[in-house]
Design a protein around this motif. Structure first.
Motif, PDB file in Angstrom:
ATOM      1  N   ASP A 324      42.179  35.686  45.463  1.00 13.66           N
ATOM      2  CA  ASP A 324      41.040  35.442  44.587  1.00 13.66           C
ATOM      3  C   ASP A 324      39.802  35.108  45.403  1.00 13.66           C
ATOM      4  N   GLY A 325      38.635  35.264  44.782  1.00 18.68           N
ATOM      5  CA  GLY A 325      37.401  34.725  45.332  1.00 18.68           C
ATOM      6  C   GLY A 325      37.246  33.313  44.769  1.00 18.68           C
ATOM      7  N   ILE A 326      36.428  33.203  43.717  1.00 15.85           N
ATOM      8  CA  ILE A 326      36.358  31.973  42.935  1.00 15.85           C
ATOM      9  C   ILE A 326      36.706  32.359  41.502  1.00 15.85           C
ATOM     10  N   PRO A 327      37.898  32.034  41.023  1.00  9.34           N
ATOM     11  CA  PRO A 327      38.299  32.438  39.673  1.00  9.34           C
ATOM     12  C   PRO A 327      37.356  31.885  38.610  1.00  9.34           C
ATOM     13  N   ASN A 328      36.904  32.747  37.726  1.00  7.83           N
ATOM     14  CA  ASN A 328      35.958  32.330  36.709  1.00  7.83           C
ATOM     15  C   ASN A 328      36.547  31.282  35.768  1.00  7.83           C
TER      16      ASN A 328
END
Length: 423
Positions: A324-328
């Motif tokens: 993941d990047g930054i999970p919304n």
């Protein structure tokens, strides 16, 4: 702003890509003129209700039938006639470099060239109708960015793309270099991704890299008064895939239950691991403690968050590099003033600072995840303090309106951009 922004996406609309929908609606509220080009229909049964608010026309590139085939043939003729040198040079480049579509991809390089020709026709039409130059932006570094890169070669249109997670780490470095070298700017959702791009793309061909956090609607995801109950409600949201770490989460919940804590666990989302995870839940003895609710739209998720005591998400990096990047969903939970327990994967430590606005464990460390949950279960004051701090974090750096403003700067040719500048 340019005359129009052409937004290229892999499929539309996607339930799991609400951040794109949020950006589209925010940019339209600011007066942007958009055209959405989708390489394929999503064919999902559920969709966000907010999709109906999008004003932008949608061009799907996977339409079939005689009219669609004839239109594509006519498009090749049109682009060839308009820019014969660019057309032939781009086609030869694609034929000589089939590896442009290696790694994480669903389209071959040749098919991406065909898609790019259709987008090039759109660019040429917009140029005839508007004195201002359109801007092309692709969401995801795999197929959409390749289509954008080839459209740039066909037309010279300004081009940028957003790199997120799997699309960034699971394409060959040479493919990322090629896409970035053709772009006016690269956007990404977290600094760890920007650092990877800086390490991978040589400085002499690297455009400005902009970190723009995916924003949420602060009025839609906001704190609500939750009446304390006898049992805690622990909620997690995400696609049921390996990188989300749901197996680790279930094992942590089983340990929490074995230690005598009372709670209800709720998981929202669907995916290829649903059967495996439900069977694991049964084997761990979680039984009626844990519910799998399947896919839900954002309105339903917002209602679920309104009765959540602790939000839990435990992602990991898979063996093939997916992450993941930054999970919304973490941002949405924090916007609702809910304390979060998560893992230090991807860009999450940029959002959640352990002990300050949430609790962070090493990925895969079930003991640490369980300990964090136990601390929050026994300390209502800590839950309240972390939740309030999380809301302030989102207000200061994850507002969708601020994200739309930052994207405008990327799309506006008058705005000078600097490298690796966070929004």
């Amino acid at each position: 702003m340019p005359g129009r922004v052409i937004l290229v996406v892999r499929s539309w609309p996607r339930l799991s890509q609400t951040f794109i929908l949020n950006e589209v609606l925010a940019m339209e509220r600011r007066g942007a003129e958009l055209t959405i080009v989708s390489l394929a229909h999503s064919n999902e049964q559920r969709r966000q209700s907010q999709v109906d608010k999008v004003r932008a026309p949608i061009l799907f590139l996977d339409d079939v039938g005689f009219r669609a085939r004839w239109s594509r043939i006519a498009g090749h003729a049109h682009v060839l006639a308009a820019a014969p040198v660019r057309y032939v040079a781009t086609l030869l480049h694609v034929l000589a470099n089939p590896g442009l579509s290696r790694g994480y991809a669903t389209c071959s390089a040749v098919r991406c060239f065909g898609h790019a020709v259709v987008v090039a026709v759109l660019v040429l039409r917009l140029r005839r109708s508007d004195a201002r130059t359109p801007h092309l932006h692709a969401h995801f570094a795999h197929d959409p960015a390749l289509v954008g890169m080839l459209t740039r070669r066909l037309t010279g249109v300004p081009f940028s793309f957003t790199a997120h997670a799997r699309d960034l780490y699971q394409i060959p470095p040479a493919s990322l270099v090629a896409r970035a070298a053709a772009a006016n700017a690269v956007v990404t959702c977290c600094q760890v991704n920007a650092d990877y791009i800086a390490r991978t793309v040589p400085a002499e061909v690297r455009p400005p890299v902009q970190v723009i956090h995916h924003g949420v609607e602060l009025d839609r995801f906001s704190p609500t008064l939750r009446a304390p109950g006898r049992d805690l409600t622990l909620v997690s949201v995400g696609r049921l895939v390996e990188k989300k770490g749901f197996a680790d989460l279930l094992r942590a919940w089983a340990a929490l239950a074995a230690a005598g804590y009372r709670f209800r666990g709720e998981i929202y989302g669907d995916g290829p691991l649903r059967r495996e995870l439900t069977e694991l839940s049964t084997r761990l003895g979680l039984g009626e403690l844990v519910s799998f609710h399947g896919e839900r739209d954002r309105d339903e998720i917002a209602r679920a968050l309104a009765r959540t005591d602790v939000f839990v998400l435990t992602p990991c990096v898979t063996e093939d590099g997916d992450r993941d990047g930054i999970p919304n969903v973490l941002v949405e939970a924090m916007a609702c003033g809910i304390p979060v327990v998560t893992t230090a994967t991807g860009g999450i430590p940029e959002l959640v600072r352990s002990g300050e606005n949430g609790l962070v464990a090493p990925p895969g460390d079930m003991a640490a995840i369980t300990a964090h949950l136990a601390v929050l279960a026994s300390d209502p004051a800590l839950r309240r303090r972390l939740g309030e701090s999380g809301r302030r974090t989102v207000e200061s750096g994850y507002d969708v309106e601020a994200a739309a403003l930052a994207l405008e700067a990327v799309f506006d040719p008058r705005t000078p951009l600097t490298a690796e500048v966070a929004s």
